[in-house]
Design a protein around this motif. Structure first.
Motif, PDB file in Angstrom:
ATOM      1  N   HIS A  44       3.347  -1.919   9.759  1.00  0.00           N
ATOM      2  CA  HIS A  44       4.215  -1.069  10.573  1.00  0.00           C
ATOM      3  C   HIS A  44       5.566  -0.906   9.917  1.00  0.00           C
ATOM      4  O   HIS A  44       6.171  -1.855   9.433  1.00  0.00           O
ATOM      5  N   GLU A  45       6.005   0.335   9.874  1.00  0.00           N
ATOM      6  CA  GLU A  45       7.375   0.697   9.542  1.00  0.00           C
ATOM      7  C   GLU A  45       7.651   1.954  10.343  1.00  0.00           C
ATOM      8  O   GLU A  45       6.719   2.578  10.853  1.00  0.00           O
ATOM      9  N   ASP A  46       8.925   2.327  10.441  1.00  0.00           N
ATOM     10  CA  ASP A  46       9.224   3.529  11.216  1.00  0.00           C
ATOM     11  C   ASP A  46       9.031   4.762  10.343  1.00  0.00           C
ATOM     12  O   ASP A  46       9.918   5.198   9.625  1.00  0.00           O
ATOM     13  N   ILE A  47       7.826   5.300  10.394  1.00  0.00           N
ATOM     14  CA  ILE A  47       7.447   6.577   9.772  1.00  0.00           C
ATOM     15  C   ILE A  47       6.785   7.354  10.900  1.00  0.00           C
ATOM     16  O   ILE A  47       6.284   6.739  11.848  1.00  0.00           O
ATOM     17  N   ASN A  48       6.814   8.670  10.875  1.00  0.00           N
ATOM     18  CA  ASN A  48       6.136   9.444  11.924  1.00  0.00           C
ATOM     19  C   ASN A  48       6.704   9.161  13.316  1.00  0.00           C
ATOM     20  O   ASN A  48       5.977   9.245  14.305  1.00  0.00           O
ATOM     21  N   GLY A 247       6.545  -1.356   3.025  1.00  0.00           N
ATOM     22  CA  GLY A 247       6.599   0.084   3.043  1.00  0.00           C
ATOM     23  C   GLY A 247       7.964   0.551   2.517  1.00  0.00           C
ATOM     24  O   GLY A 247       8.889  -0.199   2.191  1.00  0.00           O
ATOM     25  N   ASN A 248       8.013   1.840   2.427  1.00  0.00           N
ATOM     26  CA  ASN A 248       9.233   2.465   1.931  1.00  0.00           C
ATOM     27  C   ASN A 248      10.438   2.129   2.791  1.00  0.00           C
ATOM     28  O   ASN A 248      11.564   2.119   2.303  1.00  0.00           O
ATOM     29  N   MET A 249      10.223   1.843   4.070  1.00  0.00           N
ATOM     30  CA  MET A 249      11.365   1.528   4.931  1.00  0.00           C
ATOM     31  C   MET A 249      12.083   0.271   4.446  1.00  0.00           C
ATOM     32  O   MET A 249      13.302   0.171   4.535  1.00  0.00           O
ATOM     33  N   GLY A 365       9.324  -7.358  -2.196  1.00  0.00           N
ATOM     34  CA  GLY A 365       9.433  -5.924  -2.463  1.00  0.00           C
ATOM     35  C   GLY A 365       8.281  -5.120  -1.907  1.00  0.00           C
ATOM     36  O   GLY A 365       7.456  -5.603  -1.117  1.00  0.00           O
ATOM     37  N   ASN A 366       8.264  -3.872  -2.309  1.00  0.00           N
ATOM     38  CA  ASN A 366       7.174  -2.969  -1.940  1.00  0.00           C
ATOM     39  C   ASN A 366       6.913  -2.024  -3.094  1.00  0.00           C
ATOM     40  O   ASN A 366       7.846  -1.415  -3.618  1.00  0.00           O
ATOM     41  N   GLU A 367       5.684  -1.943  -3.505  1.00  0.00           N
ATOM     42  CA  GLU A 367       5.262  -0.987  -4.537  1.00  0.00           C
ATOM     43  C   GLU A 367       6.250  -0.963  -5.696  1.00  0.00           C
ATOM     44  O   GLU A 367       6.772   0.093  -6.088  1.00  0.00           O
ATOM     45  N   ASP A 368       6.499  -2.131  -6.259  1.00  0.00           N
ATOM     46  CA  ASP A 368       7.487  -2.209  -7.345  1.00  0.00           C
ATOM     47  C   ASP A 368       7.034  -1.550  -8.633  1.00  0.00           C
ATOM     48  O   ASP A 368       7.840  -1.398  -9.557  1.00  0.00           O
ATOM     49  N   TYR A 418      -2.528  -4.917  -3.181  1.00  0.00           N
ATOM     50  CA  TYR A 418      -3.188  -3.702  -3.665  1.00  0.00           C
ATOM     51  C   TYR A 418      -3.118  -2.648  -2.568  1.00  0.00           C
ATOM     52  O   TYR A 418      -3.401  -2.950  -1.406  1.00  0.00           O
ATOM     53  N   HIS A 419      -2.714  -1.426  -2.953  1.00  0.00           N
ATOM     54  CA  HIS A 419      -2.661  -0.315  -1.992  1.00  0.00           C
ATOM     55  C   HIS A 419      -3.656   0.748  -2.409  1.00  0.00           C
ATOM     56  O   HIS A 419      -3.721   1.098  -3.587  1.00  0.00           O
ATOM     57  N   VAL A 420      -4.374   1.282  -1.440  1.00  0.00           N
ATOM     58  CA  VAL A 420      -5.300   2.353  -1.777  1.00  0.00           C
ATOM     59  C   VAL A 420      -5.330   3.400  -0.663  1.00  0.00           C
ATOM     60  O   VAL A 420      -5.697   3.117   0.476  1.00  0.00           O
ATOM     61  N   GLY A 444      -2.437  -4.391   1.166  1.00  0.00           N
ATOM     62  CA  GLY A 444      -1.281  -4.175   2.042  1.00  0.00           C
ATOM     63  C   GLY A 444      -1.231  -2.810   2.680  1.00  0.00           C
ATOM     64  O   GLY A 444      -0.545  -2.620   3.685  1.00  0.00           O
ATOM     65  N   GLU A 445      -1.955  -1.845   2.108  1.00  0.00           N
ATOM     66  CA  GLU A 445      -2.016  -0.505   2.695  1.00  0.00           C
ATOM     67  C   GLU A 445      -3.337   0.095   2.283  1.00  0.00           C
ATOM     68  O   GLU A 445      -3.660   0.112   1.093  1.00  0.00           O
ATOM     69  N   MET A 446      -4.088   0.578   3.232  1.00  0.00           N
ATOM     70  CA  MET A 446      -5.327   1.274   2.862  1.00  0.00           C
ATOM     71  C   MET A 446      -5.725   2.268   3.940  1.00  0.00           C
ATOM     72  O   MET A 446      -5.465   2.061   5.122  1.00  0.00           O
ATOM     73  N   GLY A 456      -6.177  13.133  -5.634  1.00  0.00           N
ATOM     74  CA  GLY A 456      -4.943  13.151  -6.410  1.00  0.00           C
ATOM     75  C   GLY A 456      -3.862  12.818  -5.418  1.00  0.00           C
ATOM     76  O   GLY A 456      -3.958  13.178  -4.235  1.00  0.00           O
ATOM     77  N   TRP A 457      -2.852  12.119  -5.873  1.00  0.00           N
ATOM     78  CA  TRP A 457      -1.833  11.630  -4.928  1.00  0.00           C
ATOM     79  C   TRP A 457      -1.248  12.756  -4.087  1.00  0.00           C
ATOM     80  O   TRP A 457      -0.984  12.615  -2.912  1.00  0.00           O
ATOM     81  N   ASP A 458      -1.065  13.921  -4.736  1.00  0.00           N
ATOM     82  CA  ASP A 458      -0.439  15.021  -4.009  1.00  0.00           C
ATOM     83  C   ASP A 458      -1.449  15.969  -3.378  1.00  0.00           C
ATOM     84  O   ASP A 458      -1.078  17.006  -2.842  1.00  0.00           O
ATOM     85  N   TYR A 492      -4.319  -1.479   7.617  1.00  0.00           N
ATOM     86  CA  TYR A 492      -4.355  -0.016   7.700  1.00  0.00           C
ATOM     87  C   TYR A 492      -2.907   0.495   7.644  1.00  0.00           C
ATOM     88  O   TYR A 492      -2.002  -0.092   8.231  1.00  0.00           O
ATOM     89  N   ALA A 493      -2.701   1.613   6.966  1.00  0.00           N
ATOM     90  CA  ALA A 493      -1.344   2.185   6.906  1.00  0.00           C
ATOM     91  C   ALA A 493      -1.412   3.687   6.672  1.00  0.00           C
ATOM     92  O   ALA A 493      -2.344   4.164   6.044  1.00  0.00           O
ATOM     93  N   PRO A 494      -0.372   4.391   7.136  1.00  0.00           N
ATOM     94  CA  PRO A 494       0.503   3.960   8.213  1.00  0.00           C
ATOM     95  C   PRO A 494      -0.293   3.988   9.515  1.00  0.00           C
ATOM     96  O   PRO A 494      -1.273   4.709   9.625  1.00  0.00           O
ATOM     97  N   ILE A 495       0.140   3.239  10.494  1.00  0.00           N
ATOM     98  CA  ILE A 495      -0.760   2.933  11.600  1.00  0.00           C
ATOM     99  C   ILE A 495      -0.721   3.955  12.736  1.00  0.00           C
ATOM    100  O   ILE A 495      -1.745   4.273  13.315  1.00  0.00           O
TER     101      ILE A 495
HETATM  102  O1  AHR Z   1       2.360   4.020   4.375  1.00  0.00           O
HETATM  103  C1  AHR Z   1       3.192   5.032   3.927  1.00  0.00           C
HETATM  104  C2  AHR Z   1       3.878   4.692   2.624  1.00  0.00           C
HETATM  105  O2  AHR Z   1       2.964   4.695   1.579  1.00  0.00           O
HETATM  106  C3  AHR Z   1       4.493   3.323   2.557  1.00  0.00           C
HETATM  107  O3  AHR Z   1       5.760   3.291   3.107  1.00  0.00           O
HETATM  108  C4  AHR Z   1       4.569   3.066   1.098  1.00  0.00           C
HETATM  109  O4  AHR Z   1       4.549   1.705   0.779  1.00  0.00           O
HETATM  110  C5  AHR Z   1       3.377   3.820   0.564  1.00  0.00           C
HETATM  111  O5  AHR Z   1       3.681   4.538  -0.570  1.00  0.00           O
END
Ligand code: AHR
Length: 658
Positions: A44-48, A247-249, A365-368, A418-420, A444-446, A456-458, A492-495
């Motif tokens: 959880h972070e404050d996104i959305n 997360g980015n927060m 950290g996060n995604e260093d 690992y994030h996916v 940490g995020e999937m 592709g990421w974008d 799970y992210a973001p939740i």
């Molecule tokens: O979950 C959304 C974002 O995706 C997270 O803040 C970040 O860690 C990842 O890039």
């Protein structure tokens, strides 16, 4: 074990003609690995607007006219009533050092009943059964009553009112508290909070207001707590791992706007605004203590992220200045789990929590590996954090925010993250990814976010979690669970996502002011998390299109088999013949199978509220040879659990059967 493949592959789904014999699986009774018991959770972070306007139950948007590096004070969400003039003022006596801007409400005596309203985070849910708790601070000479109410924006109807006698004076700020119980339900969430007063009772032409707050009853009745329906939807998928605060927060946009936990403690009037990372100002109302209380209420293990000197714009702290952040992380850990007479433990005690919380996992950290941070992370930032944290807290599992990227050799005894975010084919292809690692990891995020071929990421995300993606997630989760002696857990992210303002489409739960929608993935994660193995057991390895893990729960005494079918040949059912060594013939087990809609791109759309996930539960018995035999449809998820029905559910906090 024969799956003759005459496959025509279209997108993620295969069509072919086949004759199929059963996948024959034998599960040994020995040679397994103990699990850590908290496999499933979320970030959880404050996104959305998933914090402010989401999980955090505050109904008033922009309640304190906060300021932060990225955002000025504004009058967003505030509207005048009966011709008053609303303006922002920085008074010589502010409400507090950090809440320096307030709202001035100017009216002349003959204007009568005047005031303002706030339309909340895109509406407010108003129910007669609820007692709403409100408060506001006011400065200015006023003799008379304030009237607080909840009203419809459509019809103007008032659903509930509270009268509050003014204690306000010209010289100082005074807090007023009230309770408001509506006498009827509002027909929809298009409602506002209204505060009025009699202008003829005001001397000096205006009043100043700040920190105007209204909470419905919160989850577990916590003050400054969580929105009940969202918290319940989270609790009900049985999460046991809670990664905070992003997360980015956590990283922040710059090295002046990372998530500084010290700004989130104590009375709300001492909490400054926060720029956040997702394009809107945050209140810091959902702070460290609120996160910890929520984790405690649900029985979740914390993975605490600490800021390590990298921000999203590429700000990197030089080694000569890093100690400040290492000390800050040590302070935070002491705040959470230090003795009540330690420096930061005593602050926790003063805030009402003398007992330490449990904290076993700290992530640096996060995604260093992003934002240009990887080289300095490997060179000095992570090594310095790791040695300081290990020395102070040898029992804590320190986690690097990166995994084996670019051949990185994670220094021992640290773990990795690992994030996916991927297409389902990728998640399925990663089924074996952790089979040979020795270093502990969190995922940490999937989530499945892209359709096959659209990645592709974008690349475009799907609008909601969809059934084919959910099955892809299930296959990866099963792969993690097979390695649960080293995989600490998956998040799970973001939740969650507020459907009125969001930055990231794929979330496990969507909500509005008065609705909560569980996605297809929610149903799959719920099923997986409801059946905890304390030990995985070796089993015949014969995967694709059936992916599975077997084990047992030593608390309930049951054997457990979790499986997913992804792209069976010809889309036909997969017959399964399953025997657990030592489990007697005639043993009964509960078989739960989830299947999805005919269209594998089907979703649980919050606008229709239709749940496309079908759940079937049957009790089956092993035959006289000890085999459980059943068929699993293509694109299904299944769990067989032989725990006696009375002990199948076990308490996630105590890790004992209930
Ligand atoms: O979950 C959304 C974002 O995706 C997270 O803040 C970040 O860690 C990842 O890039």
């Amino acid at each position: 074990m024969v799956f003759p493949k005459l496959v025509i592959q279209t997108g993620i789904f295969a069509y072919a003609v086949s004759s199929v014999t059963a996948v024959d699986i034998s599960v040994s009774s020995t040679g397994g690995n103990a699990t850590n018991g908290h496999q499933y959770g979320f970030l959880h972070e404050d996104i959305n607007n998933s914090g402010d306007g989401g999980l955090y139950a505050e109904l008033i948007r922009n309640r304190a006219f906060q300021i932060s590096e990225g955002f000025p004070a504004t009058l967003d969400a505030w509207h005048p009533i009966n011709g008053v003039e609303l303006s922002l003022k920085n008074l010589s006596i502010p409400l507090s050092d950090v809440l320096v801007t307030s709202m001035n409400v100017a009216a002349s005596p003959e204007q009568g009943e005047v005031g303002f309203f706030n339309d909340g985070y895109w509406g407010m849910d108003v129910k007669a059964s609820r007692k709403y708790s409100g408060s506001f601070w006011v400065k200015g000479a006023y003799s008379g009553q304030f009237t607080a109410s909840l009203q419809s924006n459509v019809s103007g109807e008032t659903f509930g009112t509270a009268n509050i006698t003014s204690q306000s004076t010209a010289g100082e700020w005074t807090e007023h508290e009230f309770e408001l119980t509506p006498s009827k339900d509002a027909p929809n969430s298009n409602n506002s909070f209204v505060l009025t007063f009699d202008a003829s009772g005001v001397s000096g032409g205006s009043l100043d207001f700040n920190l105007i707050s209204l909470f419905p009853p919160t989850f577990r009745g916590r003050k400054n707590g969580m929105r009940t329906d969202i918290a319940e939807a989270l609790e009900q998928f049985h999460p046991t791992l809670f990664r905070i605060p992003g997360g980015n927060m956590l990283e922040g946009l710059t090295n002046r706007s990372w998530w500084d936990w010290k700004n989130t403690l104590g009375p709300l009037k001492n909490r400054p605004g926060f720029t956040g990372a997702w394009g809107y100002q945050q209140t810091n109302g959902l702070g460290l203590v609120e996160y910890l209380e929520f984790a405690e209420d649900i029985g979740m293990e914390i993975v605490l992220g600490v800021y390590d000197g990298l921000s999203l714009n590429g700000d990197i702290t030089p080694e000569s200045q890093l100690q400040y952040y290492i000390d800050d992380a040590l302070d935070e850990i002491e705040f959470i789990r230090g003795p009540a007479d330690s420096k930061w433990g005593s602050v926790r005690a003063e805030l009402g929590h003398p007992d330490p919380w449990k904290l076993q996992y700290v992530e640096v950290g996060n995604e260093d590996w992003l934002s240009g941070g990887w080289e300095t992370f490997k060179e000095y930032r992570f090594p310095n954090f790791l040695s300081a944290l290990n020395e102070a807290y040898p029992d804590i599992q320190v986690i690097s925010s990166g995994s084996y990227y670019d051949g990185y050799d994670i220094p021992q005894p640290a773990g990795g993250d690992y994030h996916v975010y991927a297409e389902p084919d990728t998640l399925v292809a990663e089924f074996n990814k952790f089979d040979n690692i020795t270093t502990p990891h969190i995922i940490g995020e999937m989530a499945a976010i892209h359709p096959n071929g659209g990645s592709g990421w974008d690349g475009p995300q799907q609008p909601f979690p969809w059934w084919g993606g959910t099955i892809g997630e299930a296959v990866s989760l099963i792969g993690y669970e097979r390695n649960q002696d080293r995989i600490i857990g998956a998040a799970y992210a973001p939740i969650i996502r507020n459907m009125n303002r969001w930055q990231w489409a794929i979330t496990m739960i969507q909500f509005t002011a008065d609705t909560v929608t569980r996605s297809t993935s929610w149903y799959m994660w719920e099923l997986m998390a409801a059946h905890t193995m304390t030990e995985t057991l070796p089993a015949t390895s014969q995967f694709d299109p059936l992916y599975y893990v077997a084990g047992r729960n030593n608390q309930t005494g049951g054997h457990i088999f979790k499986a997913a079918v992804y792209n069976s040949t010809d889309g036909v059912d997969v017959p399964v013949k399953l025997a657990f060594e030592g489990v007697a013939p005639g043993t009964s087990g509960e078989l739960t199978i989830l299947t999805g809609p005919e269209d594998p791109y089907g979703s649980n759309d919050p606008y229709t509220g239709v749940n496309v996930v079908k759940t079937s539960k049957t009790t089956i018995r092993s035959d006289k040879s000890g085999n459980f035999q059943f068929n699993l449809p293509d694109l299904s998820v299944a769990i067989l659990d032989t725990s006696p029905a009375t002990t199948r559910r076990w308490n996630r906090t105590t890790r004992r059967k209930t």
